[in-house]
Design an enzyme around this catalytic site. Structure first.
Site, PDB file in Angstrom:
ATOM      1  N   ASP A  65       0.837  -1.197   0.000  1.00  8.84           N
ATOM      2  CA  ASP A  65       0.000   0.000   0.000  1.00  8.84           C
ATOM      3  C   ASP A  65       0.874   1.250   0.000  1.00  8.84           C
ATOM      4  O   ASP A  65       2.065   1.207   0.359  1.00  8.84           O
ATOM      5  CB  ASP A  65      -0.885  -0.046   1.263  1.00  8.84           C
ATOM      6  CG  ASP A  65      -2.163   0.753   1.138  1.00  8.84           C
ATOM      7  OD1 ASP A  65      -2.302   1.526   0.172  1.00  8.84           O
ATOM      8  OD2 ASP A  65      -3.038   0.609   2.025  1.00  8.84           O
ATOM      9  N   ASP A  71     -10.909   2.164  -3.105  1.00  8.79           N
ATOM     10  CA  ASP A  71     -11.419   1.856  -1.771  1.00  8.79           C
ATOM     11  C   ASP A  71     -12.938   1.857  -1.753  1.00  8.79           C
ATOM     12  O   ASP A  71     -13.548   1.517  -0.735  1.00  8.79           O
ATOM     13  CB  ASP A  71     -10.901   2.876  -0.753  1.00  8.79           C
ATOM     14  CG  ASP A  71      -9.507   2.512  -0.268  1.00  8.79           C
ATOM     15  OD1 ASP A  71      -9.068   1.374  -0.516  1.00  8.79           O
ATOM     16  OD2 ASP A  71      -8.857   3.368   0.356  1.00  8.79           O
TER      17      ASP A  71
END
Ligand code: DGJ
Length: 679
Positions: A434, A496
């Site tokens: 990430d 997301d």
């Protein structure tokens, strides 16, 4: 087809339908009619466009010499062929110690040309450095078209990859990321057509940059109605000083011309990515479970074990523990940089969890964000100077974190060694890598580029040392989706936003360039924790089954009925997975009106999968039959499940009746298998 004329400029003579060598060479005898304009006829038509002369179109190569001169006067020095597939054209400035090489690689079995450039300071110790102000990887010159329309994606966090198709205005249209990541807000690719292309018909020109940092595209439509696309890396406005002997290489910019509308253009890009960019294209991506939406930072060994048990029951193949397992990371303001298991949460390390996950027959994946640190971390306390910052300036925190300055070799070595140790000491099969914030306070222009190159170096070394480990690319959702990272990771987390209805739009934009095989997509809870929208379980599954299926729901709260339905949908996904992940994609209906649908067909046309979604139902109207694509027209296909048999010719000509239930959020999956081929 390139041409270097008496003016020694690199002119683009033809980019478009394929010509053989003799046909292409004949273009030299039939030059385009010369412009009657008093302007320089080369303006806006150069494949390598340096500043200088009587030309004012966008210059992809801009240099500032020590004496302040900004014009270049390039002389052609020769051409060579490298390997079987790469043409290298060399130029030198007539009065300054500067050489430029332009590379053109014809990529086997595709229509892609990969282009890049190297700028070199050829002077000796007595010469002054010069500054590279701009070095675009490629300038692509389009032929004269009736009109020009540009397709790109725009967006923001949780709304990435929104397709935008609009007439190209006169002048310069700039799209960029200045964030040090390719960004959620735009993506480094562009397609251009003459305004008439549809999903199935028309000529499309496109290019994409293999770069994960800042970039800029200039699409220029000149007064003479010519268009060139210039795409390059680095931070607009930056100045890179090159000393004698130094060189500045650009990343690759891939371009291709296609017939057959936007659908064929996307399939050609998917084919190129799958055959030349993405690692392990023959490998099916596993069904994964990810704990993030279920637990947030509230991670415990017991909770993860329980989730793993339920995930295994569903048929999940890879269990991924997300953020919150290390250091003091019990919230987003501490711990980043301290990559050892949190002793309260995992007193015996990760082994009890990894062993359990493996005993359930699943692979184990771990979330990391190695490029970052929280000021509240042991790493930052020991090395406050390791972050990207400007001296004597406040350090902008985003999500309470700062970016490690990967452009510095000792910091890059730390990041590499940390992840390498994690992989050596734990039974980790998969990393979710990430990167949750962009760069700020970049005090030295070299950082923009060196950061990305060192990141690539770290990933390349880790992959070489741990060839069995697979990596998911993530950046707060889809903040770093690009060819540069897709070459170094196995799949990508594109947003997301896991709301299936929003996701259809995001996936539609993503699919313009990128293949389903790398598109991670989760089924999460309803109402969706981010949007609050309620959608049926099957709808959520069907949306995620259009890519690499994952589950990100709080399985602890699912009842037996939901778990049972989910298990059978996972099993169904496994049956269609080779076709979705490795087949050809046809966007049957974009997510703009009442009904959206996407289809996948296996390379040998023996299998087809249709996923259809109702967006809204108006006035009680019935759903249209869905005309399918890509089937073997002489065959018949049987629907798995119902056993219904269809003539492919009818499915292609008239369509597949959908039989969707009446609800607004109805969806359907039809798996077709060829019964026989009638020659
Ligand atoms: C952003 C990612 O996109 C999410 O999936 C999750 O991993 C969080 N970061 C964790 O902090």
């Amino acid at each position: 087809m390139l041409h270097v004329g008496p003016d020694e400029l690199l002119q683009s003579l033809h980019w478009g339908p394929r010509l053989d060598v003799e046909q292409a060479a004949s273009l030299l005898e039939q030059p385009e009619p010369r412009s009657r304009s008093v302007e320089d006829p080369a303006d806006g038509t150069l494949a390598l466009s340096p500043t200088g002369g009587y030309r004012y179109a966008h210059a992809g190569l801009q240099i500032r010499f020590a004496d302040g001169t900004r014009t270049l006067d390039l002389a052609f020095r020769g051409a060579r062929v490298e390997g079987q597939d790469t043409l290298v054209l060399s130029f030198e400035d007539r009065c300054h110690p500067l050489a430029v090489e332009a590379f053109f690689r014809v990529v086997a079995d595709t229509d892609v040309i990969e282009r890049r450039m190297v700028v070199r300071h050829t002077g000796g110790p007595e010469d002054e450095p010069f500054e590279v102000l701009r070095a675009d990887s490629a300038t692509w010159v389009l032929p004269g078209l009736e009109d020009y329309r540009i397709s790109q994606v725009r967006g923001q966090w949780a709304a990435e990859h929104q397709l935008d198709r609009t007439r190209l205005p006169f002048g310069e249209t700039r799209t960029a990321s200045r964030r040090g990541i390719s960004s959620h807000h735009a993506n480094p690719w562009v397609m251009v057509d003459d305004g008439t292309a549809s999903e199935q018909v028309g000529q499309v020109y496109g290019c994409a940059l293999a770069w994960s940092g800042s970039w800029e595209l200039v699409a220029e439509r000149t007064g003479e109605d010519r268009v060139a696309l210039s795409l390059g890396a680095d931070h607009p406005g930056s100045r890179i000083a090159l000393a004698p002997g130094e060189e500045w290489p650009t990343p690759v910019c891939a371009g291709q011309f296609t017939h057959g509308g936007f659908g064929a253009a996307s399939r050609a890009w998917h084919r190129y990515l799958r055959s030349h960019v993405v690692p392990h294209p023959q490998e099916l991506r596993p069904v994964l479970y990810n704990s993030w939406e279920a637990t947030g930072f509230d991670i415990s060994l017991e909770g993860q074990l329980a989730l793993a048990d339920r995930a295994a029951r569903l048929g999940v193949e890879l269990f991924v523990m997300d953020d919150g397992w290390f250091g003091a990371r019990t919230h987003d303001a501490a711990g980043l940089g301290d990559w050892t298991p949190n002793p309260d949460r995992f007193p015996d390390g990760l082994a009890p969890l990894t062993d359990h996950v493996h005993s359930l027959g699943m692979a184990f994946g771990l979330w990391v964000e190695p490029e970052m640190t929280n000021p509240d971390s042991d790493l930052y306390r020991s090395h406050p100077d390791w972050v990207v910052h400007a001296p004597n300036r406040p350090r902008t925190e985003v999500r309470n974190q700062l970016v490690l300055d990967l452009s510095r070799d000792e910091v890059a070595a730390f990041v590499h060694d940390t992840v390498d140790r994690l992989l050596r000491e734990n039974a980790v099969d998969f990393l979710k890598w990430d990167m949750n914030r962009p760069l700020t306070e970049v005090a030295d222009d070299r950082i923009w580029s060196a950061y990305v190159r060192n990141l690539y170096g770290i990933l390349d070394r880790l992959r070489a040392a741990h060839p069995a480990v697979r990596i998911e690319n993530c950046s707060s959702g889809g903040g770093r989706t690009d060819l540069g990272l897709l070459a170094r990771t196995d799949q990508t987390w594109i947003s997301d936003n896991t709301d299936a209805a929003d996701r259809l739009h995001i996936q539609h934009g993503f699919s313009q360039l990128y293949p389903a095989q790398v598109m991670g997509a989760w089924v999460t809870d309803s109402p969706n924790p981010f949007t609050g929208r309620t959608t049926p379980l099957a709808y959520r599954f069907h949306a995620a089954m259009a890519g690499v299926l994952g589950i990100g729901a709080d399985l602890a709260s699912w009842d037996e009925a939901e778990l049972g339905r989910a298990a059978s949908l996972v099993a169904q996904y496994k049956a269609i997975r080779p076709t979705v992940q490795q087949g050809r994609q046809y966007r049957l209906r974009p997510p703009v009106r009442n009904l959206s649908a996407v289809q996948y067909v296996s390379a040998d046309r023996s299998e087809a999968v249709v996923l259809a979604f109702r967006l809204e139902r108006r006035f009680g109207r019935t759903d249209p039959a869905l005309a399918l694509r890509g089937l073997d027209p002489a065959a018949r296909y049987r629907e798995a499940g119902t056993g219904r048999v269809h003539h492919a010719a009818v499915l292609l000509a008239r369509g597949l009746p959908l039989d969707l239930p009446a609800d607004d959020r109805a969806s359907n999956l039809v798996h077709l298998q060829r019964v026989e081929h009638q020659p």
